[in-house]
Design an enzyme around this catalytic site. Structure first.
Site, short mmCIF file in Angstrom:
data_model
loop_
_atom_site.label_atom_id
_atom_site.label_comp_id
_atom_site.label_asym_id
_atom_site.label_seq_id
_atom_site.Cartn_x
_atom_site.Cartn_y
_atom_site.Cartn_z
N HIS A 1 0.85 -1.19 0.00
CA HIS A 1 0.00 0.00 0.00
C HIS A 1 0.89 1.24 0.00
O HIS A 1 1.72 1.41 0.89
CB HIS A 1 -0.92 0.00 1.22
CG HIS A 1 -1.95 1.10 1.17
ND1 HIS A 1 -3.18 0.93 0.58
CD2 HIS A 1 -1.92 2.38 1.60
CE1 HIS A 1 -3.88 2.05 0.65
NE2 HIS A 1 -3.13 2.95 1.27
N CYS B 1 -7.87 5.26 -1.76
CA CYS B 1 -6.78 4.64 -0.99
C CYS B 1 -7.20 4.25 0.43
O CYS B 1 -6.90 3.14 0.89
CB CYS B 1 -5.59 5.57 -0.92
SG CYS B 1 -4.96 6.02 -2.54
N GLN C 1 -9.53 1.28 0.52
CA GLN C 1 -8.78 0.08 0.09
C GLN C 1 -7.90 -0.46 1.21
O GLN C 1 -7.84 -1.66 1.45
CB GLN C 1 -7.89 0.41 -1.12
CG GLN C 1 -8.63 0.43 -2.44
CD GLN C 1 -7.69 0.37 -3.63
OE1 GLN C 1 -6.47 0.42 -3.48
NE2 GLN C 1 -8.26 0.27 -4.81
N GLU D 1 4.66 8.76 -1.16
CA GLU D 1 3.42 9.50 -1.35
C GLU D 1 3.21 9.92 -2.81
O GLU D 1 4.15 10.34 -3.48
CB GLU D 1 3.49 10.76 -0.47
CG GLU D 1 2.32 11.68 -0.56
CD GLU D 1 1.10 11.19 0.19
OE1 GLU D 1 1.27 10.59 1.27
OE2 GLU D 1 -0.02 11.39 -0.31
N ASP E 1 4.49 7.04 -12.74
CA ASP E 1 4.60 6.19 -11.56
C ASP E 1 6.08 6.00 -11.25
O ASP E 1 6.79 5.31 -11.97
CB ASP E 1 3.92 4.85 -11.81
CG ASP E 1 3.71 4.08 -10.51
OD1 ASP E 1 4.49 4.31 -9.56
OD2 ASP E 1 2.76 3.30 -10.44
N ARG F 1 7.37 4.71 -8.48
CA ARG F 1 7.58 3.83 -7.35
C ARG F 1 8.51 2.66 -7.68
O ARG F 1 8.59 2.22 -8.80
CB ARG F 1 6.24 3.28 -6.86
CG ARG F 1 5.40 4.33 -6.19
CD ARG F 1 4.03 3.79 -5.86
NE ARG F 1 3.26 3.50 -7.04
CZ ARG F 1 1.98 3.11 -7.02
NH1 ARG F 1 1.38 2.98 -5.86
NH2 ARG F 1 1.33 2.88 -8.12
#
Ligand SMILES: [Zn+2]
Length: 216
Positions: free
Chosen positions: A71, A87, A90, A112, A146, A148
């Site tokens: 997450h 979010c 979820q 974040e 993205d 991440r």
């Protein structure tokens, strides 16, 4: 019963589990929540100043296909109850699913806004106020859609003693990244929560532009 005994199994199906890690477990404790009793552990990256949190419950066993979720921190959704995204619901639904199953783990990744940070996320929201969608806003600010990285999240799951996982996610890129990091994904568990507008619009963008696997 909560069990903090870790059974790390580094051979057979999961050769990556015994590789040197770039994260270090610093502390762990009980965490009773309104969604069930968990344990919480804090990890530090050995290669950056990033910190991670994982909440988990039940016996961690490399051979047992185990519910997991990565997450990504969403201050606005997780803490403030923003309805610009899904979010918070979820996260809480995942906690309930793991509590009902009696076994599982959620790695809470403090990246974040898909890796751009809270300040830039607010800048992106300002562009969205002007009519841009989530993807266009990030591109306008010069960020990858993205940013991440999931390698260290996978390492944390190995450190807990897991290998075969049932991933709660709608994001095919995340699944592929976890697979590349050496986890054995035996199942994808879709997650959908009721989303009032404007989260419904955000989810439509995620589905159309980011390839998320959503039915509605
Ligand atoms: Zn969010």
């Amino acid at each position: 019963m909560l069990d903090d005994k870790l059974s790390v199994n580094g051979d057979g199906d999961c050769p990556w589990a015994s590789q040197p890690r770039t994260v270090q477990r610093v502390a762990s404790a009980k965490l009773p929540t309104r969604f069930g009793d968990f344990r919480i552990a804090g990890y530090r990256s050995l290669t950056s100043d990033e910190e991670f949190v994982v909440i988990y419950k039940g016996e961690m066993n490399a051979d047992e296909p185990t519910l997991v979720r990565i997450h990504s921190q969403c201050l606005t959704g997780d803490v403030f109850g923003s309805i610009k995204c899904d979010c918070g619901p979820q996260l809480h639904k995942t906690m309930k699913m793991i509590d009902a199953e009696g076994r599982g783990a959620i790695v809470y990744q403090q990246q974040e806004g898909r890796g751009i940070g809270i300040i830039n996320k607010i800048r992106a929201y300002a562009l969205q106020d002007e009519g841009a969608d989530t993807v266009e806003a990030n591109e306008k600010l010069g960020f990858a859609v993205d940013a991440r990285d999931y390698q260290q999240c996978a390492e944390i799951l190995f450190d807990l003693g897991l290998c075969k996982v049932r991933v709660i996610s709608n994001n095919p890129d995340k699944l592929a990244a976890l697979e590349r990091a050496g986890l054995r994904i035996v199942e994808r568990i879709p997650i959908e929560v009721d989303s009032p507008e404007p989260a419904a619009h955000y989810l439509k963008t995620k589905k159309e532009k980011l390839g998320h696997l959503l039915n509605s």
